[in-house]
Design an enzyme around this catalytic site. Sequence first.
Site, PDB file in Angstrom:
ATOM      1  N   HIS A  15       0.852  -1.191   0.000  1.00  0.00           N
ATOM      2  CA  HIS A  15       0.000   0.000   0.000  1.00  0.00           C
ATOM      3  C   HIS A  15       0.892   1.247   0.000  1.00  0.00           C
ATOM      4  CE1 HIS A  15      -3.351   2.452   2.253  1.00  0.00           C
ATOM      5  NE2 HIS A  15      -2.894   3.070   1.177  1.00  0.00           N
ATOM      6  N   HIS A  17       1.558   4.833  -2.678  1.00  0.00           N
ATOM      7  CA  HIS A  17       1.128   5.561  -3.875  1.00  0.00           C
ATOM      8  C   HIS A  17       2.338   6.239  -4.530  1.00  0.00           C
ATOM      9  CE1 HIS A  17      -3.223   5.639  -2.572  1.00  0.00           C
ATOM     10  NE2 HIS A  17      -2.640   5.455  -1.401  1.00  0.00           N
ATOM     11  N   HIS A 192      -9.225   0.999  -0.908  1.00  0.00           N
ATOM     12  CA  HIS A 192      -9.164   1.826   0.294  1.00  0.00           C
ATOM     13  C   HIS A 192     -10.544   1.791   0.942  1.00  0.00           C
ATOM     14  CE1 HIS A 192      -5.407   3.354  -1.172  1.00  0.00           C
ATOM     15  NE2 HIS A 192      -5.320   4.286  -0.238  1.00  0.00           N
ATOM     16  N   GLU A 195     -11.009   4.076   6.324  1.00  0.00           N
ATOM     17  CA  GLU A 195     -10.167   5.238   6.670  1.00  0.00           C
ATOM     18  C   GLU A 195     -11.102   6.441   6.633  1.00  0.00           C
ATOM     19  OE1 GLU A 195      -8.055   7.124   3.551  1.00  0.00           O
ATOM     20  OE2 GLU A 195      -6.378   7.796   4.801  1.00  0.00           O
ATOM     21  N   ASP A 272       1.891   4.287   2.600  1.00  0.00           N
ATOM     22  CA  ASP A 272       0.882   5.132   1.959  1.00  0.00           C
ATOM     23  C   ASP A 272       1.532   6.169   1.025  1.00  0.00           C
ATOM     24  OD1 ASP A 272      -1.792   5.553   1.446  1.00  0.00           O
ATOM     25  OD2 ASP A 272      -2.164   6.830   3.172  1.00  0.00           O
ATOM     26  N   ASP A 273       1.882   7.339   1.551  1.00  0.00           N
ATOM     27  CA  ASP A 273       2.470   8.418   0.734  1.00  0.00           C
ATOM     28  C   ASP A 273       3.812   8.800   1.368  1.00  0.00           C
ATOM     29  OD1 ASP A 273       0.199   9.076  -1.209  1.00  0.00           O
ATOM     30  OD2 ASP A 273      -0.832   9.142   0.724  1.00  0.00           O
TER      31      ASP A 273
HETATM   32  N1  ADE Z   1      -4.642   8.683  -2.059  1.00  0.00           N
HETATM   33  C1  ADE Z   1      -3.405   8.866  -1.576  1.00  0.00           C
HETATM   34  N2  ADE Z   1      -3.359   8.678  -0.249  1.00  0.00           N
HETATM   35  C2  ADE Z   1      -4.617   8.357   0.137  1.00  0.00           C
HETATM   36  C3  ADE Z   1      -5.232   8.045   1.365  1.00  0.00           C
HETATM   37  N3  ADE Z   1      -4.546   8.005   2.521  1.00  0.00           N
HETATM   38  N4  ADE Z   1      -6.552   7.773   1.374  1.00  0.00           N
HETATM   39  C4  ADE Z   1      -7.262   7.806   0.233  1.00  0.00           C
HETATM   40  N5  ADE Z   1      -6.746   8.091  -0.954  1.00  0.00           N
HETATM   41  C5  ADE Z   1      -5.423   8.355  -1.009  1.00  0.00           C
HETATM   42 ZN    ZN Z   2      -3.475   4.885   0.400  1.00  0.00          ZN
END
Ligand code: ADE
Ligand code: ZN
Length: 336
Positions: A15, A17, A192, A195, A272-273
């Site tokens: 997971h 991006h 996703h 969250e 995630d990011d």
């Molecule tokens: N796109 C990038 N990060 C995200 C996240 N935490 N939740 C939903 N979409 C995303």
């Molecule tokens: Zn994500």
Amino acid sequence: MDDEPLRHLPKVELHVHLEGSFDSDRIAELAEEAGEQLPGDPQSILRPRNLSELLERLDWWCGLVRAPEQAFRQAYDFAARLGADGVAYAEVIVNPSHWRGLRREALLEAVSAGFDQAARDGHCDAWLLVSLLRSQSAGEALEVVEALAAQPPSRLVGLSIDGNEAETGPTGKRFAPAFALAGALGLGRTAHAGESSGPEGIISALDDLGVRRIDHGVRCVEDPELMGRLATEGVALNVCLTSNVELLYGSIDRHPLAALVDGGLAVTINTDDPVTLGVTLTSEFALAQQVCRWGMRGAIAATDTAIRASFAPASRVSELRKRLSEFAAEARSERT
Ligand code: ADE
Ligand code: ZN
């Protein structure tokens, strides 16, 4: 705590991006090449305060990518960064809706080529999860999957969906046809949920989208019956601690990771990011160790869960598990 042993763990990330891998220097460079002004100082651009702000920023900086060579470089550098952090294998979410300066086919080919080259150069073995956005229409979603069927990018392993469910409301039924087609094509499926949506979002992902893997999923703790179902069905939850702290819980003390692990759920650790959030998979594993008080054994178990939840072919799964057991044997012999 010394993070070095965790860096050497042959990690697997499910997971993450590509959109969250732009640093301030790269953003400034792309803005200059595109002739665009930064909308604020680079540091504040990189610090979104909530999910909607994050998604707007992703639109902005991905939109600066106007040439396939720039997308290739982003993908290559991303896989090199993960490789340097000890990530052996990754499935990387790419949501073409954020990259408005490139045709979708050109983007996905360039990213695949960047991952191919990085794998040939001995960096992380990175694969592609093409992602839909929760605000897209049923027709747009189906068109994306039909195009993947007609012309699959070489590194494609699955379909994903992300975005802000707090803004769109429930959308499971809208995306069911696109996910059904992906399933019929033999693509892996992940979503996703849990969250920006609560337990109902997770239930919809399982029942409407047919996924057996959830990105985040942490809000299942609000529904004990759902937690039981996820444990029984062995659904993997791809948890991202720092992302959840920044965008959801406000503090690591409120994060439910320990409850998920104690509830017998199949939990994996992810970033995630990563660049946007200033983390690596190693640092997220170190944080997980603090939260759950698990030793290297817990980190190895979470990695094994990730390997088994991956969309890799059986031969690759065996290779990754073999490499992990060799690491585990070495770690045990160092402890004795
Ligand atoms: N796109 C990038 N990060 C995200 C996240 N935490 N939740 C939903 N979409 C995303
Ligand atoms: Zn994500």
